[in-house]
Write a protein that holds these residues in place. Structure first.
Motif, PDB file in Angstrom:
ATOM      1  N   THR A 243      -0.791   6.641  -6.729  1.00 47.11           N
ATOM      2  CA  THR A 243       0.094   6.075  -7.297  1.00 47.11           C
ATOM      3  C   THR A 243       1.337   6.006  -6.627  1.00 47.11           C
ATOM      4  N   THR A 244       1.819   7.060  -6.238  1.00 50.43           N
ATOM      5  CA  THR A 244       2.928   6.966  -5.198  1.00 50.43           C
ATOM      6  C   THR A 244       2.944   6.329  -3.914  1.00 50.43           C
ATOM      7  N   GLU A 245       1.449   6.319  -3.307  1.00 50.66           N
ATOM      8  CA  GLU A 245       1.209   5.667  -2.412  1.00 50.66           C
ATOM      9  C   GLU A 245       1.414   4.283  -2.422  1.00 50.66           C
ATOM     10  N   LEU A 246       0.811   3.737  -3.735  1.00 48.96           N
ATOM     11  CA  LEU A 246       0.901   2.484  -3.987  1.00 48.96           C
ATOM     12  C   LEU A 246       2.313   1.833  -3.995  1.00 48.96           C
ATOM     13  N   LEU A 247       3.029   2.769  -4.762  1.00 50.91           N
ATOM     14  CA  LEU A 247       4.774   2.456  -4.780  1.00 50.91           C
ATOM     15  C   LEU A 247       5.643   2.263  -3.565  1.00 50.91           C
ATOM     16  N   GLU A 249       4.331   1.852  -0.698  1.00 48.78           N
ATOM     17  CA  GLU A 249       3.854   0.584   0.394  1.00 48.78           C
ATOM     18  C   GLU A 249       4.358  -0.583  -0.690  1.00 48.78           C
ATOM     19  N   LEU A 250       4.467  -0.690  -1.534  1.00 51.64           N
ATOM     20  CA  LEU A 250       5.376  -1.885  -2.334  1.00 51.64           C
ATOM     21  C   LEU A 250       6.857  -1.893  -1.761  1.00 51.64           C
ATOM     22  N   ASN A 251       7.297  -0.616  -1.749  1.00 54.21           N
ATOM     23  CA  ASN A 251       8.691  -0.596  -1.401  1.00 54.21           C
ATOM     24  C   ASN A 251       9.052  -1.122   0.089  1.00 54.21           C
ATOM     25  N   LYS A 252       7.695  -0.730   0.883  1.00 54.69           N
ATOM     26  CA  LYS A 252       7.994  -1.259   2.376  1.00 54.69           C
ATOM     27  C   LYS A 252       7.831  -2.775   2.451  1.00 54.69           C
ATOM     28  N   LYS A 253       7.518  -3.332   1.332  1.00 57.73           N
ATOM     29  CA  LYS A 253       7.481  -4.890   1.522  1.00 57.73           C
ATOM     30  C   LYS A 253       8.619  -5.571   0.671  1.00 57.73           C
ATOM     31  N   GLY A 254       9.580  -4.716   0.219  1.00 57.58           N
ATOM     32  CA  GLY A 254      10.779  -4.885  -0.214  1.00 57.58           C
ATOM     33  C   GLY A 254      11.202  -4.811  -1.574  1.00 57.58           C
ATOM     34  N   PHE A 255      10.283  -4.079  -2.572  1.00 57.44           N
ATOM     35  CA  PHE A 255      10.547  -3.742  -3.754  1.00 57.44           C
ATOM     36  C   PHE A 255      11.608  -2.596  -3.629  1.00 57.44           C
ATOM     37  N   SER A 256      11.764  -2.303  -4.817  1.00 56.31           N
ATOM     38  CA  SER A 256      12.620  -1.091  -5.218  1.00 56.31           C
ATOM     39  C   SER A 256      11.945  -0.218  -6.592  1.00 56.31           C
ATOM     40  N   LEU A 257      10.958   0.146  -6.293  1.00 54.65           N
ATOM     41  CA  LEU A 257      10.368   1.334  -7.203  1.00 54.65           C
ATOM     42  C   LEU A 257      10.599   2.442  -7.215  1.00 54.65           C
ATOM     43  N   ASP A 258      10.474   3.252  -8.408  1.00 53.34           N
ATOM     44  CA  ASP A 258      10.778   4.615  -8.247  1.00 53.34           C
ATOM     45  C   ASP A 258       9.286   5.381  -8.006  1.00 53.34           C
ATOM     46  N   LEU A 259       9.668   6.160  -7.112  1.00 53.14           N
ATOM     47  CA  LEU A 259       8.274   6.941  -6.623  1.00 53.14           C
ATOM     48  C   LEU A 259       7.871   7.975  -7.460  1.00 53.14           C
ATOM     49  N   ASN A 260       8.665   8.442  -8.526  1.00 57.99           N
ATOM     50  CA  ASN A 260       8.505   9.457  -9.271  1.00 57.99           C
ATOM     51  C   ASN A 260       7.450   9.081 -10.336  1.00 57.99           C
ATOM     52  N   ALA A 261       6.945   7.778 -10.661  1.00 56.72           N
ATOM     53  CA  ALA A 261       6.003   7.509 -11.419  1.00 56.72           C
ATOM     54  C   ALA A 261       4.471   8.019 -11.130  1.00 56.72           C
ATOM     55  N   LEU A 262       4.168   9.140 -11.222  1.00 56.69           N
ATOM     56  CA  LEU A 262       3.008   9.894 -10.805  1.00 56.69           C
ATOM     57  C   LEU A 262       1.665   9.359 -11.477  1.00 56.69           C
ATOM     58  N   THR A 263       1.855   9.244 -13.008  1.00 53.43           N
ATOM     59  CA  THR A 263       0.516   9.065 -13.332  1.00 53.43           C
ATOM     60  C   THR A 263       0.408   7.417 -13.362  1.00 53.43           C
ATOM     61  N   VAL A 264      -1.081   7.034 -13.714  1.00 52.12           N
ATOM     62  CA  VAL A 264      -1.356   5.742 -13.565  1.00 52.12           C
ATOM     63  C   VAL A 264      -0.651   4.785 -14.761  1.00 52.12           C
ATOM     64  N   GLU A 265      -0.428   5.380 -15.822  1.00 56.49           N
ATOM     65  CA  GLU A 265       0.473   4.604 -16.911  1.00 56.49           C
ATOM     66  C   GLU A 265       1.912   4.480 -16.680  1.00 56.49           C
ATOM     67  N   LYS A 266       2.705   5.447 -16.022  1.00 58.18           N
ATOM     68  CA  LYS A 266       4.046   5.424 -15.583  1.00 58.18           C
ATOM     69  C   LYS A 266       4.131   4.479 -14.542  1.00 58.18           C
ATOM     70  N   CYS A 267       3.123   4.461 -13.567  1.00 65.51           N
ATOM     71  CA  CYS A 267       2.979   3.594 -12.407  1.00 65.51           C
ATOM     72  C   CYS A 267       2.960   2.282 -12.805  1.00 65.51           C
ATOM     73  N   GLU A 269       3.867   0.863 -15.646  1.00 62.00           N
ATOM     74  CA  GLU A 269       5.068   0.530 -16.559  1.00 62.00           C
ATOM     75  C   GLU A 269       6.055   0.076 -15.354  1.00 62.00           C
ATOM     76  N   GLU A 270       6.202   1.028 -14.167  1.00 60.46           N
ATOM     77  CA  GLU A 270       7.242   0.928 -13.286  1.00 60.46           C
ATOM     78  C   GLU A 270       7.012  -0.554 -12.697  1.00 60.46           C
ATOM     79  N   ILE A 271       5.941  -0.754 -12.398  1.00 59.34           N
ATOM     80  CA  ILE A 271       5.582  -2.063 -11.382  1.00 59.34           C
ATOM     81  C   ILE A 271       5.783  -3.334 -12.514  1.00 59.34           C
ATOM     82  N   ALA A 272       5.423  -3.128 -13.773  1.00 57.86           N
ATOM     83  CA  ALA A 272       5.514  -4.098 -14.710  1.00 57.86           C
ATOM     84  C   ALA A 272       7.088  -4.435 -14.998  1.00 57.86           C
ATOM     85  N   GLU A 273       7.778  -3.371 -15.192  1.00 55.53           N
ATOM     86  CA  GLU A 273       9.168  -3.572 -15.420  1.00 55.53           C
ATOM     87  C   GLU A 273       9.806  -4.210 -14.328  1.00 55.53           C
TER      88      GLU A 273
END
Length: 276
Positions: A243-247, A249-267, A269-273
């Motif tokens: 989950t952290t790896e995905l967030l 890599e997305l941030n490297k593409k220009g997103f601003s996602l919180d890397l603290n979202a460890l679980t699949v559910e929180k990850c 939610e973070e992406i959807a939000e």
């Protein structure tokens, strides 16, 4: 309240010139779940062996419930307080019947027979192995054997259980069984758990992750805080949860996602939000 205090711990194995532990200082709170993470040779297993006086410091001090592990007169008390579970469950199983194996340690401690019966049944129930109490250990799966080994430690009624890479020889199902068992012991029974591992996903449910490298502590904090330091983990040859790896890599593409979202559910939610 701290149940273990490690103060400027140095350790050099006999016959070696270089130190394995180089000034480690940690405090472990009673009832907490602490995961100690590091690659092979980082010193994490050497640290584990200091927690119940299998090894004694070359320099520095380890206190268990305020007792110095170097105090030979208190060795039995220290080992009653801190139980150890090792990598290979076959090396810890000493009897031909599960319940006899779990009874072995309390018998050696001189616990009365009626109390042993109660402890054995209780320990096996806590690790969900009670129905296997009359089975031969060698017929069990790896995960089941490790749960029996954990039950043997629980039967000693320790306040702390230290597990030194307990899932290293297990398949994914066995690893999951063991981690779920020790997590439940901590959360429901209040037993302090110190888990030595190199599997990132086993640390996600811990209260705290301590990362070791070359005999030193290089990171210490909540899992979401430690794993958000992706570059540090990579430098140490360690991965982070998927989950952290995905967030990251997305941030490297220009997103601003919180890397603290460890679980699949929180990850998710973070992406959807953030993608709205």
């Amino acid at each position: 309240m701290n149940i273990i205090e490690i103060k400027n711990l140095h350790y050099t194995y006999p016959g070696y010139d270089s130190e394995t532990l180089k000034g480690v200082s940690l405090e472990i709170e009673k009832g907490s779940f602490v995961a100690v993470l590091g690659h092979n040779g980082s010193g994490k297993s050497t640290l584990a062996k200091h927690l119940n006086a299998i090894l004694l410091p070359t320099e520095g001090q380890v206190l268990v419930n305020g007792i110095d592990t170097a105090d030979e007169d208190k060795l039995l008390e220290i080992r009653r307080t801190v139980g150890m579970v090792f990598q290979n469950p076959d090396n810890q199983i000493v009897a031909n019947v599960v319940e006899e194996d779990v009874a072995f340690a309390p018998e050696n401690l001189g616990v009365p027979s009626e109390e042993i019966r109660h402890r054995v049944d209780n320990a096996l129930k806590q690790v969900d192995m009670y129905e296997f109490r009359m089975h031969a250990p060698h017929l069990l799966s790896g995960g089941q054997k490790q749960r029996v080994a954990i039950a043997g430690v629980i039967a000693m009624e320790p306040q702390v259980v230290v597990l030194d890479e307990p899932t290293a020889m297990l398949d994914p199902r066995g690893r999951r069984e063991v981690i779920e068992t020790v997590t439940r012991l901590c959360r429901e029974k209040g037993i302090t758990v110190v888990l030595i591992t190199h599997h990132m996903n086993e640390c996600v449910g811990a209260d705290r992750v301590v990362v070791m490298s070359n005999g030193r502590v290089i990171a210490d904090g909540a899992p979401e805080v430690v794993f958000s330091r992706v570059e540090l983990m990579r430098e140490e040859g360690l991965t982070v949860p998927a989950t952290t790896e995905l967030l990251y890599e997305l941030n490297k593409k220009g997103f601003s996602l919180d890397l603290n979202a460890l679980t699949v559910e929180k990850c998710a939610e973070e992406i959807a939000e953030k993608l709205g």
